[in-house]
Design a protein around this motif. Structure first.
Motif, PDB file in Angstrom:
ATOM      1  N   SER A 118       0.839  -1.209   0.000  1.00 59.54           N
ATOM      2  CA  SER A 118       0.000   0.000   0.000  1.00 59.54           C
ATOM      3  C   SER A 118       0.867   1.249   0.000  1.00 59.54           C
ATOM      4  O   SER A 118       2.081   1.182   0.254  1.00 59.54           O
ATOM      5  CB  SER A 118      -0.874   0.026   1.260  1.00 59.54           C
ATOM      6  N   GLU A 119       0.211   2.367  -0.245  1.00 64.36           N
ATOM      7  CA  GLU A 119       0.905   3.648  -0.223  1.00 64.36           C
ATOM      8  C   GLU A 119       1.365   3.958   1.199  1.00 64.36           C
ATOM      9  O   GLU A 119       2.409   4.581   1.407  1.00 64.36           O
ATOM     10  CB  GLU A 119      -0.028   4.747  -0.736  1.00 64.36           C
ATOM     11  N   ASN A 120       0.568   3.452   2.171  1.00 64.12           N
ATOM     12  CA  ASN A 120       0.914   3.710   3.569  1.00 64.12           C
ATOM     13  C   ASN A 120       2.275   3.093   3.918  1.00 64.12           C
ATOM     14  O   ASN A 120       3.097   3.720   4.586  1.00 64.12           O
ATOM     15  CB  ASN A 120      -0.144   3.119   4.506  1.00 64.12           C
ATOM     16  N   LEU A 166       3.377   8.929   9.119  1.00 61.90           N
ATOM     17  CA  LEU A 166       2.141   8.183   8.834  1.00 61.90           C
ATOM     18  C   LEU A 166       0.964   8.771   9.596  1.00 61.90           C
ATOM     19  O   LEU A 166      -0.118   8.988   9.049  1.00 61.90           O
ATOM     20  CB  LEU A 166       2.315   6.710   9.232  1.00 61.90           C
ATOM     21  N   VAL A 219      -0.047  12.123   8.076  1.00 64.68           N
ATOM     22  CA  VAL A 219      -0.589  12.116   6.705  1.00 64.68           C
ATOM     23  C   VAL A 219      -1.890  11.321   6.632  1.00 64.68           C
ATOM     24  O   VAL A 219      -2.861  11.753   6.007  1.00 64.68           O
ATOM     25  CB  VAL A 219       0.449  11.557   5.704  1.00 64.68           C
ATOM     26  N   TYR A 220      -1.901  10.136   7.279  1.00 58.32           N
ATOM     27  CA  TYR A 220      -3.078   9.269   7.140  1.00 58.32           C
ATOM     28  C   TYR A 220      -3.917   9.165   8.413  1.00 58.32           C
ATOM     29  O   TYR A 220      -4.987   8.562   8.396  1.00 58.32           O
ATOM     30  CB  TYR A 220      -2.645   7.857   6.731  1.00 58.32           C
ATOM     31  N   HIS A 249      -3.168   7.304  11.001  1.00 62.45           N
ATOM     32  CA  HIS A 249      -2.922   6.021  11.674  1.00 62.45           C
ATOM     33  C   HIS A 249      -1.574   5.452  11.199  1.00 62.45           C
ATOM     34  O   HIS A 249      -1.009   5.945  10.214  1.00 62.45           O
ATOM     35  CB  HIS A 249      -4.045   5.023  11.378  1.00 62.45           C
ATOM     36  N   GLY A 251       0.453   1.475   8.104  1.00 58.64           N
ATOM     37  CA  GLY A 251       1.470   1.315   7.063  1.00 58.64           C
ATOM     38  C   GLY A 251       2.781   0.796   7.614  1.00 58.64           C
ATOM     39  O   GLY A 251       3.482   0.021   6.963  1.00 58.64           O
ATOM     40  N   HIS A 267      -6.880   0.020   9.747  1.00 61.40           N
ATOM     41  CA  HIS A 267      -7.524   1.212   9.187  1.00 61.40           C
ATOM     42  C   HIS A 267      -7.559   1.057   7.674  1.00 61.40           C
ATOM     43  O   HIS A 267      -6.771   0.298   7.116  1.00 61.40           O
ATOM     44  CB  HIS A 267      -6.713   2.456   9.553  1.00 61.40           C
ATOM     45  N   LEU A 279      -6.606   1.475   4.012  1.00 58.84           N
ATOM     46  CA  LEU A 279      -5.303   1.824   3.457  1.00 58.84           C
ATOM     47  C   LEU A 279      -5.444   2.453   2.081  1.00 58.84           C
ATOM     48  O   LEU A 279      -6.420   2.191   1.371  1.00 58.84           O
ATOM     49  CB  LEU A 279      -4.437   0.559   3.359  1.00 58.84           C
ATOM     50  N   THR A 280      -4.480   3.249   1.720  1.00 57.14           N
ATOM     51  CA  THR A 280      -4.492   3.902   0.410  1.00 57.14           C
ATOM     52  C   THR A 280      -3.713   3.020  -0.576  1.00 57.14           C
ATOM     53  O   THR A 280      -2.620   2.560  -0.249  1.00 57.14           O
ATOM     54  CB  THR A 280      -3.813   5.288   0.504  1.00 57.14           C
TER      55      THR A 280
END
Lengths: 278, 150
Positions: free
Chosen positions: A139-141, A215, A218-219, A221, A224, A265, A267-268
């Motif tokens: 993932s991006e995370n 992390l 930005v997200y 959580h 990642g 959570h 994920l991107t």
């Protein structure tokens, strides 16, 4: 008058306590002790002092010493590679903004197209990521955690600290051994280790914490981080020594443990398929 | 790594060899000193009153001594801290006694039984300009050989 020569007394002129195996061992112990303390203190002192060197000098140093072999791959005109490169750079910029990274500390991401499962930060804010590692990230995370971790090294000035410590330590060795070349070898070894990853465990932990902060900001959580460590752990099992990054990093299990509690959570997804690049 | 292994091996070989050679040397020195005990040596300048001064001659004995790799290594380390260089002391002691044995032998060969005005000199022959090459010294003993009737 009588003349005579007395027999020569045995060992009259020889100090027996200054000979023998025990004496040699004592000498060697003293030398190794002095040498060790000297090199350790100088290494620590230089590492500490290097933190005060303005970043622009580190950038200049990087331009002078680092013939970045990995830059060559970026000159490829393949649009997919260029897109992947700018995606990585964009993520790095996002991380830098989230952490309010000083403006004079630019991060430059380099993508290396090969199977090596590795990523590292080096002098001058250069972050080098190998395709082999990127294509394993789910993932991006996880990618952001990797970038955050490497930016953490840059932020905490780990590359220049390691190089300075190695140079000063190496010069000390060279000075003591009278130009034997051992010190130069040490500097060379440390410099090349830095290109793979020559940071201490404490520095790695510091960078892990920095990556987790990225992390979180930005997200919202740190899932990642857990994903990244899962990938690293899997690689550790699959490839062993091939995964160079692990040789100097703290135990991956221990690192992952800190992030185990994080609840799942959303994920991107990655915006680029790194396994497709050639 | 291989260089370090070779250096350690050389050190070990050198340590064993130099220890054996030195021990044998001292055994031989003691034997020869006993054999040549009839040739007396003194640093007195004046000959004994009853000495025959018909035949006098200059005699000398010299020894060139090189330190072993092991001794040089240990002494170099000892040099960091200073103090007595025990390993060199034993070598020099052996060389000095050997030089005196050679002096006595030379006197004995000429029919003399006493050497007076004996002097010892040491010179380093290990330097070429400012550069230290092989660690070596020469020990020279010289004096005047006489025959003294008993």
């Amino acid at each position: 008058m009588t003349y005579s020569n007395a027999p020569v007394p045995k060992n009259a002129n020889i100090s027996d306590d200054n000979r023998g195996f025990r004496h040699l061992m004592l000498l060697l112990l003293m030398v190794v002790g002095l040498f060790g303390v000297g090199i350790f203190s100088l290494f620590k002192l230089a590492s500490w002092g290097a933190g005060f060197v303005p970043f622009k000098y580190e950038t200049m140093l990087a331009q002078q010493v680092a013939t970045l072999p990995f830059s060559a791959s970026n000159s490829k005109a393949d649009p997919d590679v260029i897109a992947a490169q700018s995606y990585l750079q964009e993520l790095a910029n996002t991380a830098a903004r989230a952490q309010n990274l000083p403006a004079d500390m630019p991060i430059t991401v380099h993508l290396v197209l090969d199977d090596t499962v590795n990523g590292f930060a080096t002098l001058g804010g250069h972050v080098i990521l190998h395709q082999g590692l990127l294509e394993r990230l789910p993932s991006e995370n996880a990618l952001m955690m990797l970038l955050g971790h490497e930016i953490g090294h840059v932020y905490h000035r780990h590359p220049i600290r390691s190089v300075s410590g190695a140079v000063v330590g190496g010069l000390f060795v060279e000075f003591i051994t009278g130009g034997s070349g051992w010190g130069a070898a040490l500097i060379g070894e440390q410099a090349s280790r830095l290109l793979i990853n020559g940071f201490s465990r404490d520095q790695e932990r510091q960078s892990d914490a920095y990556g987790a902060e990225v992390l979180q900001r930005v997200y919202g959580h740190t899932t990642g981080a857990r994903q990244l460590f899962e990938v690293l752990q899997a690689e550790e099992g699959n490839f062993g020594p091939r995964f160079e990054m692990l040789s100097t990093h703290p135990n991956t299990k221990a690192r992952a443990k800190g992030f185990q509690q994080a609840t799942q959570h959303p994920l991107t997804a990655l915006k680029v398929d790194f396994s497709d690049l050639k | 790594m291989i260089e370090i292994a070779i250096a350690l091996l050389l050190l070990l070989v050198s340590a064993v060899a130099s220890s054996v050679i030195e021990r044998r040397h001292f055994v031989r020195i003691e034997q020869e000193e006993a054999q040549l005990s009839q040739v007396l040596i003194f640093n007195e300048k004046q000959p004994p009153p009853h000495a025959s001064l018909v035949k006098q001659s200059l005699v000398s004995g010299s020894v060139v001594l090189g330190a072993s790799y092991f001794k040089t290594f240990v002494t170099a380390i000892q040099g960091i801290f200073g103090g007595r260089l025990g390993h060199y002391e034993s070598s020099i002691e052996g060389a000095r006694r050997e030089a005196l044995i050679r002096l006595r032998r030379a006197a004995h060969a000429q029919g003399a039984n006493m050497v007076i005005n004996v002097r010892l000199e040491t010179s380093s022959i290990s330097k070429q300009g400012n550069k230290q090459t092989v660690g070596a010294v020469e020990i020279l003993a010289y004096g005047t050989a006489l025959h003294v009737p008993k």
